[in-house]
Design an enzyme around this catalytic site. Structure first.
Site, short mmCIF file in Angstrom:
data_model
loop_
_atom_site.label_atom_id
_atom_site.label_comp_id
_atom_site.label_asym_id
_atom_site.label_seq_id
_atom_site.Cartn_x
_atom_site.Cartn_y
_atom_site.Cartn_z
N ASP A 145 0.88 -1.16 0.00
CA ASP A 145 0.00 0.00 0.00
C ASP A 145 0.92 1.21 0.00
O ASP A 145 1.53 1.53 1.02
CB ASP A 145 -0.89 -0.03 1.26
CG ASP A 145 -1.71 1.24 1.43
OD1 ASP A 145 -2.33 1.38 2.49
OD2 ASP A 145 -1.73 2.08 0.50
N LYS B 199 3.03 11.40 -3.43
CA LYS B 199 1.97 10.78 -4.22
C LYS B 199 1.08 11.82 -4.89
O LYS B 199 0.49 11.59 -5.95
CB LYS B 199 1.12 9.89 -3.30
CG LYS B 199 0.19 8.93 -4.00
CD LYS B 199 -0.31 7.93 -2.98
CE LYS B 199 -1.46 7.10 -3.52
NZ LYS B 199 -1.93 6.12 -2.53
N GLU C 39 -7.20 0.68 -4.48
CA GLU C 39 -7.22 0.55 -3.02
C GLU C 39 -8.54 0.08 -2.43
O GLU C 39 -8.55 -0.81 -1.59
CB GLU C 39 -6.77 1.88 -2.38
CG GLU C 39 -5.25 1.98 -2.36
CD GLU C 39 -4.72 3.41 -2.46
OE1 GLU C 39 -5.47 4.32 -2.10
OE2 GLU C 39 -3.57 3.58 -2.88
N ASP D 182 -12.92 5.24 1.52
CA ASP D 182 -11.48 5.26 1.78
C ASP D 182 -10.98 6.70 1.78
O ASP D 182 -10.84 7.34 0.74
CB ASP D 182 -10.78 4.44 0.68
CG ASP D 182 -9.27 4.41 0.84
OD1 ASP D 182 -8.62 3.65 0.09
OD2 ASP D 182 -8.72 5.12 1.70
#
Lengths: 534, 528
Positions: B8, B69, B170, B193
């Site tokens: 992850d 990211k 994800e 999420d």
């Protein structure tokens, strides 16, 4: 080995007995000849005998299906069998089209020069005997070297030499990158230039093809694999030299530099980690690839129900269960474990077919709609690949953004237009995909299917001039191929009535008038020779 | 083949897990932590990753990179980066093709390379734990990541020396990590999420071993960092009012403040009040200045972050519409990502879905666990389970000026393929450009440009008589491929691809080469 095995057997098909005699005379010394006078006889003969090694066939076979139809049938059932077309009224364009679409390997015009047919049979025969049609295996078991080398290819189909590039090369063959490969089993001549300037010319045969679609999925180059044939020792040596110079490893500078910076307090072994390098494909991967390839081929033949392994009585819960079941078997993730990425790519193609079939059968309404369409001619059934996914109901959710309806006039600076939008404005969804698919069929020479689809499009929308013109084009081309020249030209003249600037129609009508004069000359020659007529 | 680990790669934190036998182990690093901060720092001697990088951030703010990211697959001039450019202590610059890169010490790094350093760190301690080489991994990305962002993640894996077997969304990973396949009951799940940088909402159906994504939506620029930023802005203003000093001018102070706000935010999830205390945070005319705030209440925090919480609603509603699912048809709501610990966020999720979210999910680790499980599916250790994901954005091409013509609509199950026929619009036009975009806007200028395909060598004919057959494919990782051929001859015109972002093949090779470990342990001897 019996005597009949020593000589190959060639099937000659022509409705004219004199021509058959002439062909038999030419081929006789080297081959056994079997004669048929029309389509039906030829088909019976091929069904009964398994030892025919080549077919020589006239375009015109009197009444009944013509030579082109016969060739197409043969191609479907025995794709490797060399097909040579001989014809008295075939234009150069038609000949090219027959070859380009793979209907015939060679087209020879009558009257043919002495020995031309014999040569053609011999050349193509050698190609097919070397082929092993039952296995899809990599042709070259010898080590390959990745090398982008200039390659000059001279292939009969193309007519002129083409400069391309290799992707890799071995002593057994090379992979050439191009989006328009010659048909499988074509013979060609290949001139390779090595990185040090040396060059060698070899003969080769197209052993396998990677289509742009398959390549598109995996991001690998498309092209075709060439198997070298009849290499002389000198040629082999020169190829090996090229391989050696192309694969000479260079010691990367960084490795040298980093070696120096290694601290001395720990003894280390220098080794390059390269997880991205794919190891050689292991034996069981070949089996997997072959199985998947076979599965893909058989799925393409089936209708949507068949693809899911069901019959047409299946209801929505059954199609759903079937889809879930095949997903667990063919989803590409399940094939990601293999080193050879082509396996995953083929699985992706398989899965896409499964998915598209299921989307047509995802609920009772869709199933009924699909079953109704199944009665119609072949072109409209199946995974019309150019058809955009219809908004199917749950559970496969695919909601569309609303279709953009654009003004029919276009900006002069545009380089691009969507066929559906420029011509039809805000058409209902059904017409445009039919037209797209029909055009696809035309491009591949499948005139029958194209005609069916254009007719359907015109049923839905009778005023669609573009579809009407294309329908006439498809009909005209089909008529031309079957030799019905007058009717063909009549179609083109009809097109000119709708669009007097239509290039193909203008050219064809003009050519007809000129050719008409020429071919009448040949006919008269043959007429006097045989005493009969076409 | 060795083990495939599940990684992850988060905006704030990363995690790696692996399947061992019948359970999934979340791998801890040498410090005993199972979560690795996604922070990379450059010092004079070294390059630090993780906890050590984070700890020295305060003293080295301009050379410490966190939240990389957010830059993956983005252009430097993207409007989404405007805020980030203002508040990040490290410099964001444009690469030659306009991609967002960072500059540290006069050297420029692409986000792929920085992410690769984080991946490599995890690769190393996973190898230490397993005692064997790790070369294959599943790496997760937000479901709402577009093609450029996914390609960038792939590139990062390659640079780190990992063969990324699959790029996994994800939320889908979370559903797998949740273990719906274990009790084998058919159900509809909503995965909510909210992580450090992105928000994803995915609706899935689990039926008969198959996880089928029905719809996905989200916001790739809404995450925990934004919530922190809300507090930071408030305190900066407060400080300015009290002391007349602008803390944003001081990178060190700003970094300290940011850290403190993150801590306070976490405290406020459990306690009603938190305090922030930063002595010697700055210097004024009268001497050193301190920032002291004893009464940061949860109400204040909720107020400051209310607009962010509001932004959670629309993606959820849209996803449910696209999935043709009503809230009452959803069996479970899974909360994933550290930010779902915030009470206001939990309340919002409950309000949207009309039910209490499921407990018993570790929001920090579940994605890595799911990724590891997918690794087991790939190796064959786990059978009879498969994930059917979807593409989150519509794929289309530019027609006529600025218009978007959709070829593959969003939420189409992947892999998928679509073909379209196009005609020329000029006489003698011998090449065509296909500009490929992803997005939902009707105008291409508001969508993401993926690249341009130029098809040359077309036969010269009058307008409308040359037809080009184009095939668009989205593979199982959500990456787009386009091929085309000119129809009447069946020949393929030459195709040149100019992707709009990402590393060129040569750049990728160079950077990978740079990071390739020359040295590997001699059998039995491990580096200290």
């Amino acid at each position: 080995m019996t005597k009949s095995d020593a000589k190959g057997r060639v099937l000659i098909v022509d409705d004219d007995a004199m021509i058959r005699k002439a062909l038999a005379r030419e081929l006789g010394p080297e081959f056994e000849v079997v004669q048929s006078s029309d389509y039906a006889e030829a088909v019976t003969c091929l069904a009964e005998r398994s030892d025919i090694c080549a077919v020589v066939c006239d375009c015109n076979l009197g009444s009944g299906p013509n030579g082109i139809e016969l060739m197409k049938q043969i191609r479907q059932r025995a794709p490797g069998l060399p097909r040579i077309t001989v014809s008295g009224n075939v234009s150069e364009e038609l000949g090219r089209e027959l070859i380009a679409t793979g209907v015939a390997h060679v087209v020879i015009a009558k009257p043919w020069s002495n020995g031309a047919i014999l040569d053609a049979v011999k050349q193509h025969l050698l190609g097919s005997r070397a082929e092993r049609p039952t296995r899809v295996e990599p042709v070259r078991a010898c080590p390959r070297v990745e090398a982008t080398l200039p390659a000059r290819i001279l292939c009969e189909i193309w007519g002129h030499a083409v400069e391309l590039q290799t992707k890799d090369i071995s002593i057994g063959g090379a992979f050439i990158q191009t989006g328009s490969p010659p048909p499988l089993h074509s013979s060609l001549e290949l001139s390779l230039r090595g990185p040090d300037g040396s060059s060698v010319r070899v003969e080769g045969r197209v052993a396998h093809i990677v289509s742009p679609e398959r390549a598109g999925v995996d991001g690998r180059p498309f092209g075709f694999g060439v198997e070298f044939v009849r290499l002389t020792p000198q040629q082999a040596q020169m190829v090996q030299t090229i391989i050696d110079t192309a694969s000479r490893p260079e010691i990367p500078k960084q490795v040298k530099a980093q070696n120096k910076s290694v601290t001395a307090d720990v003894a280390r072994v220098v080794k390059r980690l390269d997880p991205a390098a794919t190891p050689k494909r292991r034996p069981n991967e070949d089996d997997v690839l072959q199985r998947l390839g076979g599965e893909l081929a058989s799925l393409k033949e089936k209708d949507c129900f068949g693809v899911l392994g069901l019959d047409s009585n299946a209801d929505a819960p059954q199609t759903r269960a079937a889809f879930l079941r095949v997903s667990k078997e063919y989803h590409p993730d399940l094939y990601a474990r293999y080193a050879d990425r082509e396996i995953r790519a083929v699985a992706t193609e398989v899965f896409i077919i499964l998915k598209q079939s299921y989307s047509k059968l995802s609920d009772q309404v869709s199933i009924e709609r699909y079953k109704n369409s199944m009665g119609k001619p072949a072109g409209s059934v199946g995974r019309a690949e150019s058809e955009p996914p219809l908004a199917s109901a749950a559970p496969v959710a695919s909601m569309h953004a609303p279709r953009v309806s654009s003004p029919s006039s276009l900006d002069a600076d545009d380089l691009f237009a969507d066929v559906e939008q420029t011509e039809h404005g805000h058409q209902p969804v059904l017409v445009a995909p039919l037209v797209s698919e029909a055009l696809n069929h035309i491009a591949h020479g499948r005139h029958g299917e194209a005609i069916d689809l254009f007719k359907q499009a015109l049923d839905i929308e009778p005023g669609n001039t573009k579809a009407k013109i294309w329908l006439l084009v498809a009909e005209a081309r089909r008529l031309k191929v079957s030799g019905k020249i007058e009717e063909c030209v009549a179609r083109y003249k009809e097109i000119l009535g709708l669009d007097d600037k239509h290039i193909e129609a203008v050219q064809e009508v003009r050519a007809f008038h000129e050719e008409g004069r020429r071919s009448r000359g040949i006919f008269s020659r043959i007429l006097t020779a045989t005493g009969g007529g076409h | 083949m060795g083990k495939i680990v599940g990684i992850d790669l988060g905006t704030t934190n990363s995690c790696v897990a692996v399947v061992e036998g019948d359970h999934v182990t979340v791998i801890h690093n040498q410090r005993g932590n199972r979560i690795l901060p996604s922070v990379v720092a450059f010092t004079n001697e070294d390059c630090l990753v993780g906890e050590s990088a984070k700890r020295q951030a305060v003293t080295n703010p301009t050379r410490t990179v966190h939240g990389i990211k957010r830059l993956m697959g983005r252009k430097a001039d993207s409007e989404r980066l405007v805020e980030l450019k203002k508040t990040s202590p490290y410099q964001i610059v444009a690469a030659a093709n306009g991609d967002a890169w960072i500059r540290i010490d006069n050297k420029e790094y692409g986000p792929q390379e920085i992410s690769a350093l984080i991946l490599k760190e995890m690769k190393d301690y996973a190898q230490d734990y397993l005692g064997e080489e790790v070369t294959e991994a599943i790496v997760t990305v937000p479901a709402y990541f577009d093609d450029s962002q996914r390609q960038a993640t792939r590139a990062a894996g390659k640079i780190a020396g990992l063969d990324v077997k699959k790029i996994l969304n994800e939320p889908t990973a979370a559903a797998l990590g949740y273990g719906a396949h274990k009790d084998k009951k058919n159900q509809v799940l909503a995965v909510f999420d909210l992580g450090g940088g992105t928000f994803d909402i995915t609706i899935l159906r689990f039926e008969d071993g198959v996880f089928e994504v029905l719809a996905t939506n989200g916001d790739t620029f809404l995450g925990g960092d934004d919530f922190d930023q809300g507090l930071v802005r408030y305190l900066v203003k407060d400080f300015m009012d009290r002391h007349g000093t602008d803390l944003t001018k001081d990178p060190c102070a700003l970094q300290r403040l940011r850290d403190a706000c993150e801590t306070a935010k976490k405290e406020l999830s459990n306690a009603p009040v938190a305090a922030i205390n930063l002595p010697f945070v700055s210097v004024g005319p009268a001497g050193p200045l301190h920032l002291q705030h004893d009464g940061l209440s949860r109400e204040l925090f909720d107020q400051l972050t209310a607009p962010l919480v509001e932004r959670l609603e629309i993606p959820c509603r849209t996803a449910m519409e696209d999935a043709h699912t009503k809230p009452e048809q959803i069996d479970q709501v899974l909360l994933v990502g550290g930010m779902t610990r915030v009470p206001a966020v939990q309340r919002k999720a409950e309000a949207i879905f009309g039910k209490k979210p499921s407990k018993g999910v570790n929001p920090d680790e579940i994605v890595a666990v799911g990724a590891a499980t997918q690794g087991a599916i790939i190796t064959g250790e786990l059978s009879e389970v498969v994930l059917l994901d979807v593409t989150p954005h519509s794929l289309g091409i530019r027609v006529v000026e600025d218009e978007m013509s959709i070829v593959i609509p969003k939420n189409t199950t992947i892999p998928t393929s679509e073909r379209k026929v196009f005609a020329t619009t000029r006489d003698d036009q011998d090449f065509v450009n296909i500009e490929v975009y992803q997005g939902e806007s009707k105008l291409v200028s508001q969508n993401t440009h993926l690249g341009r395909f130029t098809l040359g060598g077309l036969p010269r004919k009058p307008v409308g008589q040359v037809y080009v057959d184009v095939v668009f494919t989205i593979d199982a990782d959500g990456v787009v491929h386009v091929t085309a051929k000119e129809m009447q001859s069946g020949k393929e015109a030459s195709v040149t691809v100019s992707p709009s972002s990402g590393l060129t093949t040569r750049q990728l090779e160079e950077i990978t080469q740079k990071h390739r470990p020359v040295v590997v342990r001699e059998a039995g001897i491990h580096a200290p």
